[in-house]
Scaffold this motif. Structure first.
Motif, PDB file in Angstrom:
ATOM      1  N   GLN A 184       0.842  -1.188   0.000  1.00 27.79           N
ATOM      2  CA  GLN A 184       0.000   0.000   0.000  1.00 27.79           C
ATOM      3  C   GLN A 184       0.877   1.237   0.000  1.00 27.79           C
ATOM      4  N   VAL A 185       0.419   2.252  -0.741  1.00 25.83           N
ATOM      5  CA  VAL A 185       1.133   3.516  -0.872  1.00 25.83           C
ATOM      6  C   VAL A 185       0.263   4.589  -0.245  1.00 25.83           C
ATOM      7  N   THR A 186       0.783   5.237   0.801  1.00 21.88           N
ATOM      8  CA  THR A 186       0.006   6.214   1.557  1.00 21.88           C
ATOM      9  C   THR A 186       0.710   7.560   1.521  1.00 21.88           C
ATOM     10  N   LEU A 187      -0.050   8.609   1.219  1.00 24.06           N
ATOM     11  CA  LEU A 187       0.491   9.966   1.233  1.00 24.06           C
ATOM     12  C   LEU A 187       0.065  10.645   2.524  1.00 24.06           C
ATOM     13  N   TYR A 188       1.055  11.095   3.316  1.00 29.95           N
ATOM     14  CA  TYR A 188       0.815  11.856   4.533  1.00 29.95           C
ATOM     15  C   TYR A 188       1.267  13.302   4.308  1.00 29.95           C
ATOM     16  N   ALA A 189       0.584  14.239   4.968  1.00 32.14           N
ATOM     17  CA  ALA A 189       0.963  15.642   4.832  1.00 32.14           C
ATOM     18  C   ALA A 189       0.586  16.401   6.096  1.00 32.14           C
ATOM     19  N   ARG A 190       1.219  17.568   6.256  1.00 29.90           N
ATOM     20  CA  ARG A 190       0.846  18.468   7.329  1.00 29.90           C
ATOM     21  C   ARG A 190      -0.551  19.024   7.055  1.00 29.90           C
ATOM     22  N   SER A 191      -1.146  19.558   8.080  1.00 30.81           N
ATOM     23  CA  SER A 191      -2.480  20.143   7.930  1.00 30.81           C
ATOM     24  C   SER A 191      -2.451  21.231   6.863  1.00 30.81           C
ATOM     25  N   GLY A 192      -3.369  21.129   5.905  1.00 35.90           N
ATOM     26  CA  GLY A 192      -3.473  22.092   4.823  1.00 35.90           C
ATOM     27  C   GLY A 192      -2.568  21.808   3.650  1.00 35.90           C
ATOM     28  N   LYS A 193      -1.752  20.748   3.718  1.00 36.87           N
ATOM     29  CA  LYS A 193      -0.819  20.443   2.649  1.00 36.87           C
ATOM     30  C   LYS A 193      -1.247  19.255   1.766  1.00 36.87           C
ATOM     31  N   CYS A 194      -2.382  18.643   2.086  1.00 37.54           N
ATOM     32  CA  CYS A 194      -2.870  17.552   1.233  1.00 37.54           C
ATOM     33  C   CYS A 194      -3.310  18.109  -0.113  1.00 37.54           C
ATOM     34  N   PRO A 195      -3.060  17.407  -1.192  1.00 41.36           N
ATOM     35  CA  PRO A 195      -3.525  17.884  -2.499  1.00 41.36           C
ATOM     36  C   PRO A 195      -5.044  17.837  -2.564  1.00 41.36           C
ATOM     37  N   PRO A 196      -5.652  18.700  -3.357  1.00 46.46           N
ATOM     38  CA  PRO A 196      -7.118  18.660  -3.484  1.00 46.46           C
ATOM     39  C   PRO A 196      -7.563  17.354  -4.117  1.00 46.46           C
TER      40      PRO A 196
END
Length: 519
Positions: free
Chosen positions: A503-515
């Protein structure tokens, strides 16, 4: 041999009795016909295996993680491979050097990676045919070789960039040489060839020594004369002694197989099914020139290696089906000769005595077998036939990532997904990596201390995490624990994609997730 006539040879003994000795009027009496039979039993299975192996050899342009390891290690220098073997994968050392030499000559990608296995299975199929021919005749030889070729497990590893097909071919060669030694005059050259075949098989994967145990059972049950038993013991002992250095070195790397657990219920069912088929076929065999030897040869080869690995679980689980792929040699001999006996028995009854109905019935049965195996044969040539798909993982990483993102492998051994596709990970920073696999003479590299991993992860806005599918046990080492803790407390999960075996998971800081992408 089925269909052979016999002639009576009468000899006057000292006691005045006249015994009757049946001498086969077959290959021994007709050298030309015997040669034709041997050629047929060699070439028909070998050509069939070669055709099946070449069909779909690229598996839709994909590889899985074990093949990825082969590919990237084979592209290291000989000195780098040698350094690696002191730390990991000593059991595959000879295979890595062979593949390095092959890639040095021909950089053919997936075809170069898998072609040695295709050729090895082709050779093994021909050797199975020759062995069955020597014991039970031409029909049994052709059928045994074809049974081996069509076995789903054999088809799978015929297109695998690992050593198991080569080991199987060498065990098939050793088995054939053993049969020749037990059934005819055997000079030192024949026994030397046997010892060399066994030794090379063991150097390619040390569990091939289990075939030597099965052969020992065969020699014991065959009640051969003392000279033959002594010759086998010398050959087997020589191979075993030469294996000791590799066994000692690989024993220090046993942590690499700590992932092996006991067989799952489905595997137990398969093991029991194979054992049942083998025992039944051993009781119903072709009446060849040496019918008693065949079950004494094939039954131990089919059952003993698997049984010994299962017994090893008392100390540590060791059973993996590919480690004993060569047991399919014994199983094919049993099934092929039983099918030959069945054809002989059926052809003597009722309307099947005539040639045309008999050929029609055999053709219909063969067609039914091919149709039954077609779904499995097709599936073996797709990415879904393997535990994971390194190519699909790389493509998903490229889709969800952006230049400057961090990447984390959890657990670290999944870094092997990256090694064969470095371009797809271009622009990503491996946050936990301290020393590369080449620099550290390892398979997955050396990771930084936990504090350094934490600091580097906290400096990122986005991190792509590559991990095992849900339900897999989590590694308890400090580096893995800190990865999970930082992601859980400082990042949000933006997306999670399941691909084959990963599984490939993208994590980001708050407000940094792509739309989210629109429909």
């Amino acid at each position: 041999m089925e269909g052979e006539k016999t002639i009576e040879i009468r000899e006057q003994t000292a006691a005045g009795k006249v015994p009757v000795v049946a001498a086969p009027r077959g290959p021994a009496a007709h050298p030309v016909r015997g040669t034709a039979g041997r050629v047929q039993c060699l070439l028909v299975p070998a050509a069939s295996a070669l055709a099946l192996g070449l069909w779909g050899i690229t598996r839709q342009g994909t590889m899985w993680r074990d093949e990825s390891v082969t590919y990237q290690v084979a592209h290291r220098s000989p000195s780098e491979i040698w350094a690696l073997l002191g730390n990991a994968d000593a059991v595959h050392g000879l295979y890595y050097f062979l593949m390095h030499a092959l890639f040095s000559v021909w950089e053919g990608g997936l075809v170069t990676l898998r072609l040695p296995s295709v050729l090895a299975v082709s050779a093994a199929a021909g050797l199975v045919g020759l062995t069955a021919y020597r014991l039970a005749g031409r029909r049994a030889g052709v059928l045994s070789g074809l049974v081996f070729t069509l076995t789903p497990e054999v088809q799978m590893y015929a297109q695998e960039g690992r050593s198991y097909a080569m080991v199987c071919a060498l065990v098939a060669l050793a088995t054939h040489l053993l049969v020749r030694s037990l059934t005819g005059p055997a000079g030192r050259g024949l026994w030397a060839g046997y010892a060399l075949a066994v030794l090379l098989a063991c150097w390619l994967h040390e569990f091939a020594v289990l075939a030597l145990v099965a052969h020992g059972v065969t020699v014991f049950l065959s009640r051969t004369d003392r000279h033959v038993r002594r010759a086998w013991a010398v050959a087997a002992g020589t191979a075993a002694v030469c294996l000791v250095p590799l066994a000692v070195l690989s024993a220090g790397q046993s942590g690499q197989v700590s992932w092996i657990g006991g067989p799952k219920p489905r595997e137990w069912f398969e093991i029991a099914g194979v054992a049942l088929v083998a025992v039944l076929c051993a009781r119903y065999r072709a009446a060849g020139t040496r019918p008693a030897l065949l079950p004494r040869l094939a039954l131990p080869l089919t059952l003993a290696p698997t049984a010994l690995l299962l017994l090893a679980a008392v100390h540590e689980p060791m059973y993996v089906d590919r480690y004993v792929l060569f047991t399919d040699v014994g199983l094919a001999l049993l099934i092929g000769t039983s099918l030959s006996a069945l054809v002989t028995a059926v052809s003597r009854r009722g309307p099947l005595r005539a040639r045309l109905p008999r050929i029609t019935a055999v053709g219909a049965a063969a067609l039914a077998a091919v149709l039954a195996l077609t779904p499995v044969t097709l599936q073996m040539r797709t990415p879904d036939s393997r535990k994971d798909d390194v190519t699909a993982v790389a493509e998903e990483v490229r889709r969800v990532s952006a230049p400057g993102d961090g990447v984390v492998f959890a657990p670290s051994r999944r870094r092997e997904w990256r090694l064969s596709y470095p371009d797809e990970y271009g622009g990503l920073l491996d946050l936990a990596l301290g020393r590369t696999p080449r620099a550290s003479a390892s398979l997955q590299g050396e990771e930084l201390p936990p504090a350094r991993i934490r600091a580097r992860m906290l400096a990122m806005d986005r991190i792509v995490v590559l991990s095992d599918p849900p339900g897999q046990p989590e590694d308890a080492v400090p580096q893995e624990a800190v990865k999970r803790e930082v992601l859980r407390t400082h990042f949000l999960e933006c997306s999670r994609t399941r691909v084959k075996g990963a599984q490939v998971t993208l994590y980001a800081r708050s407000g940094k997730c792509p739309p989210p992408q629109g429909n």
